[in-house]
Scaffold this active site. Sequence first.
Site, PDB file in Angstrom:
ATOM      1  N   HIS A  97     -10.828  -1.366   0.863  1.00 16.92           N
ATOM      2  CA  HIS A  97     -11.203   0.187  -0.099  1.00 16.92           C
ATOM      3  C   HIS A  97     -11.858  -0.161  -1.168  1.00 16.92           C
ATOM      4  O   HIS A  97     -11.853   1.010  -1.793  1.00 16.92           O
ATOM      5  CB  HIS A  97      -9.629   0.857   0.095  1.00 16.92           C
ATOM      6  CG  HIS A  97      -9.639   2.055   0.495  1.00 16.92           C
ATOM      7  ND1 HIS A  97      -8.541   2.861   0.081  1.00 16.92           N
ATOM      8  CD2 HIS A  97     -10.675   3.018   0.784  1.00 16.92           C
ATOM      9  CE1 HIS A  97      -8.898   4.187   0.807  1.00 16.92           C
ATOM     10  NE2 HIS A  97      -9.998   4.274   0.835  1.00 16.92           N
ATOM     11  N   ASP A 152      -0.015  -0.756  -4.991  1.00 14.88           N
ATOM     12  CA  ASP A 152      -0.936  -0.323  -5.549  1.00 14.88           C
ATOM     13  C   ASP A 152      -1.031   0.950  -6.271  1.00 14.88           C
ATOM     14  O   ASP A 152      -1.734   1.315  -7.279  1.00 14.88           O
ATOM     15  CB  ASP A 152      -2.157  -0.140  -4.504  1.00 14.88           C
ATOM     16  CG  ASP A 152      -1.906   0.821  -3.377  1.00 14.88           C
ATOM     17  OD1 ASP A 152      -0.838   1.352  -3.387  1.00 14.88           O
ATOM     18  OD2 ASP A 152      -2.871   0.914  -2.589  1.00 14.88           O
ATOM     19  N   HIS A 212       1.453   2.392   4.084  1.00 12.26           N
ATOM     20  CA  HIS A 212       0.456   3.571   4.234  1.00 12.26           C
ATOM     21  C   HIS A 212       0.654   4.214   5.414  1.00 12.26           C
ATOM     22  O   HIS A 212       1.024   3.567   6.363  1.00 12.26           O
ATOM     23  CB  HIS A 212      -0.750   3.009   3.905  1.00 12.26           C
ATOM     24  CG  HIS A 212      -1.838   4.085   3.643  1.00 12.26           C
ATOM     25  ND1 HIS A 212      -2.246   4.995   4.716  1.00 12.26           N
ATOM     26  CD2 HIS A 212      -2.665   4.224   2.569  1.00 12.26           C
ATOM     27  CE1 HIS A 212      -3.206   5.734   4.316  1.00 12.26           C
ATOM     28  NE2 HIS A 212      -3.252   5.273   3.030  1.00 12.26           N
ATOM     29  N   LYS A 218      -6.326  -4.882   3.580  1.00 14.70           N
ATOM     30  CA  LYS A 218      -7.071  -3.729   3.096  1.00 14.70           C
ATOM     31  C   LYS A 218      -7.902  -3.916   1.795  1.00 14.70           C
ATOM     32  O   LYS A 218      -7.420  -4.676   1.027  1.00 14.70           O
ATOM     33  CB  LYS A 218      -6.078  -2.452   2.736  1.00 14.70           C
ATOM     34  CG  LYS A 218      -6.806  -1.243   2.428  1.00 14.70           C
ATOM     35  CD  LYS A 218      -5.710  -0.377   2.094  1.00 14.70           C
ATOM     36  CE  LYS A 218      -6.252   0.994   1.398  1.00 14.70           C
ATOM     37  NZ  LYS A 218      -5.168   2.084   1.249  1.00 14.70           N
ATOM     38  N   ASP A 230       0.789  -1.280  -0.056  1.00 16.82           N
ATOM     39  CA  ASP A 230      -0.077  -0.152   0.076  1.00 16.82           C
ATOM     40  C   ASP A 230       0.909   1.189  -0.096  1.00 16.82           C
ATOM     41  O   ASP A 230       1.602   1.568   1.180  1.00 16.82           O
ATOM     42  CB  ASP A 230      -0.735  -0.129   1.232  1.00 16.82           C
ATOM     43  CG  ASP A 230      -2.111   0.927   1.326  1.00 16.82           C
ATOM     44  OD1 ASP A 230      -2.121   1.728   0.136  1.00 16.82           O
ATOM     45  OD2 ASP A 230      -2.848   1.112   2.089  1.00 16.82           O
ATOM     46  N   CYS A 290      -5.383   4.460  -4.219  1.00 17.15           N
ATOM     47  CA  CYS A 290      -5.585   3.400  -3.642  1.00 17.15           C
ATOM     48  C   CYS A 290      -6.965   2.443  -4.071  1.00 17.15           C
ATOM     49  O   CYS A 290      -6.937   1.457  -4.656  1.00 17.15           O
ATOM     50  CB  CYS A 290      -5.765   3.464  -2.139  1.00 17.15           C
ATOM     51  SG  CYS A 290      -4.400   3.920  -1.200  1.00 17.15           S
TER      52      CYS A 290
END
Length: 483
Positions: free
Chosen positions: A143, A295, A243, A141, A46, A88
Amino acid sequence: MYRPPPIPARLSRLASVALLATGALLAATASAQGTQRPNVLLILADNLGYGELGVYGGGALRGAPTPRIDKLASEGMRLTNMNMEPQCTPSRSAMLTGRYAIRSGTYAVPLPGQAEGLPQWEVTMAETLSNAGYATALYGKWHLGSENGRLPNDQGFDEWYGIPRTTNEAMFPGSPGYSPELRRPEYIMEGRKGEKSHDVRVYDMDERRQMDADLTRRAVDFMERQSKAGKPFFAFASLTQPHFPTVPNKRWAGKTGNGDWADMLAEMDANVGQMLDAIDRLGQRNNTIVIFASDNGAEYLRPWDGWSGPWRGQYFTAYEGGIRVPFMIRWPGKIPAGRVSNEIVHGIDVFPTIAHATGTHVPDDRPIDGVDQTAFLEGKTDKSAREGILIWVDNRLQAAKWHNFKAHFYQQDNMEAPAAKLPIPYFFDLYTNPREDEQKRMYSSWAIGPMMKMIGDFQASTKKYPLIPMGTPDPYVPPAPKP
């Protein structure tokens, strides 16, 4: 807004289901004939910048060598011109659907409280693999929606555990004046296909430090269970590092002596190593496609500054530092080891390529922007199956790339700067001007011709298949395709 009657939508969805069922039948036939279908392990970092890993010029230069990920790169193919969408949510949507995120209303990271999520009408890579008999799981994650109906177990994953939105929300509970009555905290969630997902516990800073260790352990357990059952698997290990807030697990804090960023990098490398060791231990090495990627471009928020390596820019921008990411893929016996290529590839190509490798199919009732890169990755050709890409930032077509040429239609220096429409596009030759320096730009480029053709082809497709607006609720009813 005009909504056509529901019958065409049902027919469209039925067609998709029929296609997926056909894939399942073909997969079952192949299994009966003794053909072993490859497993897939997709590890997605991320906001990991191009220059962070040792094999991309980082590693020790960033305070922590990354030997396990570097070794993975040497065991397969490494790309130096892999492109993702610059945020993202769009990049995850694009990888899973094979479609530019602008098509599905997932073109930007939603603000808290904003309508969000991937419409159920979209068909994901997990859905096609699940319908073909694969066990599917996502850990980490998501999202792409945070309410039941738009969570991973609603989009093809048999099981999932992780966070529905983004990691910076872990900072909310400890913030001055914060009240859960004013803003509900983000929860770690888990769920299974056919059931509603449920909250596990609040995602705070302690949980943020623990998340990647948890998802690694769960991914390993999932692969062990499926290997024991003799079932092919698709494991999506969606890391939360680096992140912001970029902090390591407590077991890794202080290990490198070079600060949180280096400790995090060392932890990430070790977590990837654990998953790779599990594949070897289970005897699945030769039958597992392993992909490691980021990503989007680098995390550039102080004090957690990432590194884009030689490229200008950061995520949320169309500069190379926002879209060009580390990418490596290993499949022993299929993808030759030690290959490195600067041919242009995009995240939307992952779904069609995995579909080819697993004997499944992408939907044929909607535009698929991705292309099958199998021949390129297997070394049957030195050329990518694509020549260029379109680059959206939010809902703006901000730039286009064709081979080594690039045109910017807006100027936006960083994620916080306003995007200014340019009266004349800025042209760059990325070979002679990799930093996209305006003082060295080309004042005329014949390459605008192929770029405009790409744009024209995309625009023509939207007339037949209109874009889905962000926030469109389920069930989405697509208009009947125009002739």
